[in-house]
Design an enzyme around this catalytic site. Structure first.
Site, PDB file in Angstrom:
ATOM      1  N   ASP A  30      24.799  69.073  53.666  1.00  0.00           N
ATOM      2  CA  ASP A  30      24.081  67.802  53.833  1.00  0.00           C
ATOM      3  C   ASP A  30      24.177  67.273  55.263  1.00  0.00           C
ATOM      4  O   ASP A  30      24.587  66.116  55.489  1.00  0.00           O
ATOM      5  CB  ASP A  30      24.653  66.742  52.871  1.00  0.00           C
ATOM      6  CG  ASP A  30      24.724  67.203  51.430  1.00  0.00           C
ATOM      7  OD1 ASP A  30      23.841  67.967  51.017  1.00  0.00           O
ATOM      8  OD2 ASP A  30      25.666  66.782  50.721  1.00  0.00           O
ATOM      9  N   GLU A 237      15.662  64.174  46.369  1.00  0.00           N
ATOM     10  CA  GLU A 237      16.835  63.604  47.046  1.00  0.00           C
ATOM     11  C   GLU A 237      16.740  63.920  48.532  1.00  0.00           C
ATOM     12  O   GLU A 237      15.755  64.466  49.000  1.00  0.00           O
ATOM     13  CB  GLU A 237      18.134  64.176  46.461  1.00  0.00           C
ATOM     14  CG  GLU A 237      18.295  65.676  46.628  1.00  0.00           C
ATOM     15  CD  GLU A 237      19.505  66.238  45.881  1.00  0.00           C
ATOM     16  OE1 GLU A 237      20.213  65.497  45.170  1.00  0.00           O
ATOM     17  OE2 GLU A 237      19.729  67.461  46.010  1.00  0.00           O
TER      18      GLU A 237
HETATM   19  O1  FUB Z   1      26.308  67.072  48.356  1.00  0.00           O
HETATM   20  C1  FUB Z   1      26.072  66.460  47.113  1.00  0.00           C
HETATM   21  C2  FUB Z   1      24.617  66.305  46.870  1.00  0.00           C
HETATM   22  O2  FUB Z   1      23.998  67.576  46.876  1.00  0.00           O
HETATM   23  C3  FUB Z   1      23.881  65.550  47.931  1.00  0.00           C
HETATM   24  O3  FUB Z   1      24.096  64.181  47.899  1.00  0.00           O
HETATM   25  C4  FUB Z   1      22.503  65.988  47.629  1.00  0.00           C
HETATM   26  O4  FUB Z   1      21.569  65.680  48.604  1.00  0.00           O
HETATM   27  C5  FUB Z   1      22.701  67.466  47.446  1.00  0.00           C
HETATM   28  O5  FUB Z   1      22.690  68.164  48.645  1.00  0.00           O
END
Ligand code: FUB
Length: 338
Positions: A30, A237
């Protein structure tokens, strides 16, 4: 539920990777990249094997702290600056320190991060430091009015900063309507408008929102909202905003179709019109990125699970150059050669 990994496929892809992990002694993911005083700083999640069983809410992403990573330039050795913030030092947070971001204002650095409260609800917090590498001191409470995951901060040319956030499924965005939580809310039906990420302008002190979060509208070429059933294009996301040639580029992950996509608009609030894919799927379930300019070139920071042999919650950050065509469209990147 154990993860089902096709080891031969992972190995074959790994050998054709266009770029290599920036760090190999820890797992990071991320990546939110920024240039401060001519150096690249990356604010990633710090993945660990916590032994938490897999589930659809992402409980196995049980991260506890953040490390900051920096580089002289893309391709240079990456430096791990160690623990910048630990969940035990965040008064309101209990677990799952997911994807963070950082912004600088008036020589202070603000680390924005999501974590679960003791009651299992995600919120976004902020922690402050005098240096880009921390350590960061967390505010005693999460940011009022924030919710869900994946904060990303965009500083516009006029000095205003905007906080983007949101993620569905484990990220809990589907539980909100009009900024209010209900355990009864779920994802809309396939023919309904897709869930939309959120944006709010930050207050001058960077510690709170200056307004109620607004939905970020993502439209198709005909001006219609993307639908919940449009899994190849709808927001899942990992929101990110950057500006290129005077246009605002809103980019994100499509989650279950594993794509990084983008849409463009004329305001940091949107609406944004869907344009295309930035990157095709990587090894591992999640995709999450940032886009950062350095010395006149653009770079995509992203992650994959190649180093761990495909373990979805043990990821590594990579970087590759990103190109625009003459019309300002991003040229789609394939993370593994054919
Ligand atoms: O790293 C945990 C979660 O996985 C992140 O918040 C999302 O964007 C995904 O990458």
């Amino acid at each position: 539920m154990p993860e089902n990994i096709d080891k031969d496929r992972v190995q074959a892809l790994k050998e054709r990777a266009i770029s290599q992990p920036l760090l190999e002694h820890i797992y990071i993911a991320d990546p939110s990249a920024h240039v401060f005083d001519g150096r690249i700083y990356i604010y990633p999640s710090h993945d660990i094997e916590a032994g938490v069983p897999f589930n659809d809410d992402g409980a196995h992403f049980a991260m506890e702290d953040y490390h900051v990573v920096s580089m002289d330039h893309p391709g240079a050795e990456a430096v791990d600056h160690g623990v910048a913030l630990h969940v035990r030092d965040v008064p309101w947070a209990a677990r799952q320190m997911w994807a963070p971001d950082c912004a600088r204002k008036d020589d202070k650095y603000y680390l924005y991060f999501p974590a679960k409260r003791p009651d299992g609800i995600f919120q976004v917090g902020v922690a402050v430091s005098d240096t880009p590498t921390g350590p960061f001191t967390a505010q005693p409470q999460p940011i009022a009015g924030s919710y869900s995951i994946d904060p990303a901060v965009f500083g516009d040319d006029d000095g205003e900063f905007y906080l983007y956030f949101g993620g569905i499924w484990g990220g809990q965005l589907q539980k909100y309507r009009d900024n209010l939580y209900s355990p009864d809310h779920e994802e809309p039906a396939a023919h309904e408008t897709a869930l939309q990420p959120r944006v709010a302008r930050l207050r001058g002190d960077m510690l709170e929102l200056s307004e109620a979060p607004r939905a970020v509208r993502i439209l198709d070429a005909d001006g219609n909202e993307l639908l919940a059933g449009d899994h190849d294009r709808r927001f899942f996301e990992a929101p990110w905003l950057h500006k290129h040639d005077g246009k605002y580029y809103f980019s994100y992950s499509t989650g279950d179709t594993h794509l990084l996509c983008y849409a463009t608009g004329d305001s940091p609030y949107g609406p944004f019109t869907y344009q295309g894919q930035i990157m095709t799927p990587v090894i591992g379930w999640t995709t999450h990125h940032s886009i950062c300019e350095f010395e006149g070139r653009s770079y995509l920071f992203y992650h994959d699970s190649s180093l761990s042999g495909g373990v979805t919650h043990l990821r590594s950050v990579k970087v590759t150059e990103l190109h625009y065509d003459a019309d300002g469209k991003i040229v789609t990147i394939a993370p593994y050669r054919q």
